[in-house]
Design an enzyme around this catalytic site. Sequence first.
Site, mmCIF file in Angstrom:
data_model
loop_
_atom_site.group_PDB
_atom_site.id
_atom_site.type_symbol
_atom_site.label_atom_id
_atom_site.label_comp_id
_atom_site.label_asym_id
_atom_site.label_seq_id
_atom_site.Cartn_x
_atom_site.Cartn_y
_atom_site.Cartn_z
ATOM 1 N N LYS A 69 0.829 -1.202 0.023
ATOM 2 C CA LYS A 69 -0.035 -0.109 0.086
ATOM 3 C C LYS A 69 0.867 1.141 -0.001
ATOM 4 O O LYS A 69 0.309 2.325 -0.461
ATOM 5 C CB LYS A 69 -1.175 0.020 1.228
ATOM 6 C CG LYS A 69 -0.410 -0.201 2.373
ATOM 7 C CD LYS A 69 -1.221 -0.191 3.579
ATOM 8 C CE LYS A 69 -0.671 -0.343 4.966
ATOM 9 N NZ LYS A 69 -0.215 -1.839 5.033
ATOM 10 N N HIS A 197 1.266 -4.325 15.291
ATOM 11 C CA HIS A 197 1.924 -3.108 14.562
ATOM 12 C C HIS A 197 1.790 -2.055 15.677
ATOM 13 O O HIS A 197 1.059 -1.521 16.468
ATOM 14 C CB HIS A 197 1.085 -2.713 13.526
ATOM 15 C CG HIS A 197 1.794 -1.712 12.588
ATOM 16 N ND1 HIS A 197 2.184 -0.650 12.674
ATOM 17 C CD2 HIS A 197 1.794 -1.932 11.070
ATOM 18 C CE1 HIS A 197 2.871 -0.107 11.795
ATOM 19 N NE2 HIS A 197 2.735 -0.808 10.528
ATOM 20 N N GLU A 271 6.577 -5.819 8.242
ATOM 21 C CA GLU A 271 6.043 -5.170 7.406
ATOM 22 C C GLU A 271 6.400 -3.707 6.869
ATOM 23 O O GLU A 271 5.384 -2.737 6.984
ATOM 24 C CB GLU A 271 4.377 -5.361 7.531
ATOM 25 C CG GLU A 271 3.824 -6.582 7.806
ATOM 26 C CD GLU A 271 2.547 -6.637 8.472
ATOM 27 O OE1 GLU A 271 1.878 -5.540 8.599
ATOM 28 O OE2 GLU A 271 1.903 -7.684 8.692
#
Length: 437
Positions: A69, A197, A271
């Site tokens: 993204k 996260h 990530e």
Amino acid sequence: MAALDPKRYDINILENGGTVREFIDKKIDELSLADCSEPFHVADLDDVYKKHLTWSENLPRVTPFYAVKCNTTPAVIRTLSALGTGFDCASKAEIELVLSLGATPDRIIYAHTTKPEAHIKYARARGVHMMTFDNQDELTKIARCHPSAKLVLRITVDDSSSLRRLNLKFGARPAAAGGLLRRAGELGLDVVGVSFHVGCMCSDSRAYRRAIADARHVFNTMGFQMSLLDIGGGFPGSDNFPLKFEEIAECINVALDEFFPPDCGVQIIAEPGRYFMETAFTLAVNVFAKTVTMEDAAEHNEGDPDIVMMYYVNDGLYGSLRFFINHPEFGERRYRSVIWGPTCDSMDRLTDSCLLPELQVGEWLLMDATGAYTLSVSSNFNGFERATVFSVVTPETWRALSGVKNVVCLCIKHYKKKKKKKKNSYKFFFKFCQKFQ
């Protein structure tokens, strides 16, 4: 790696010691000859490559799964695929993109905890099995659409030290993990790991340690034989951020050795998005209009009115630039300046007051560090075209990506090589920093 075709992915090889800045010079000359002044990005694949080497050196136990993204430029995706990274995808379209650019299904994690059923079925059809969840309804959908999925439980962690917090929207409280895992067992689903996260642009490396410790607790108490830990993103992409990547990596390594030692059999992934992309892109915009106004400066304890320069450039908040200017010093007279994007919306303002030398209509501004979450969120509002991307790479890096012999030695040599001083072809060069609400 023959599949990385420079013509197919619009990759320009910088021959004869050419630099990115020289490439931009040439591109502007070409556009001027064609009577064109549209904005464009230049993607420096060498920068992506060096970031990969830095990651490998500082986080050797952690495999990066690039957050698609952040930037979907095909040349970038193909480069990262050639370097062996995995990919964090959040939709059917992102999965389709990375598969078309060389990734294999086993190198994809469908890292969205709330997925449309059609997208789950697509992942199953393409052999993408690893995906995240954080609630019982999602488990029910997955059991119906992809019962052979390899599931990763996303938990909430402390993200209070991050500029953009994500745990209000995603993640299950660690106290609720037991119930979710029991439900997964009842549905016959296979939970293989835990993810978290700490938020975007984390300013406290200790947040990773706390989160890793929370994940270890889930591993210890849930009774599943789990084999994957996903430590998410939040890594800075430039040296301008107060917390350096190397500091974060050191804290992560210590925490992993304590809670998930190398012989524990758990694979560690992350990530990163901004980390790889931010400094790899430079944006060139054109000043297409200018207004000079006079403003009473008495409130500033000055006797004379202020001259305020207002400039209009052909990319803005609705395009690539959700940023504000961190401007450098100039040796000539400077004026209070406002820079506007091209649309008719008065919110399309890049800066409301900065000191700049006087610019002229037709001049170009170069904006550095524009690779993260710019193109991927841009639009063509008011009919203004999105910025084009030109990708460049040096021959040395190109040979490494193409699989020449002694690639390890070549990588190390390239990484340690001192940067040549860039040609300062333009009067104005801006450093841009992400603006958070």
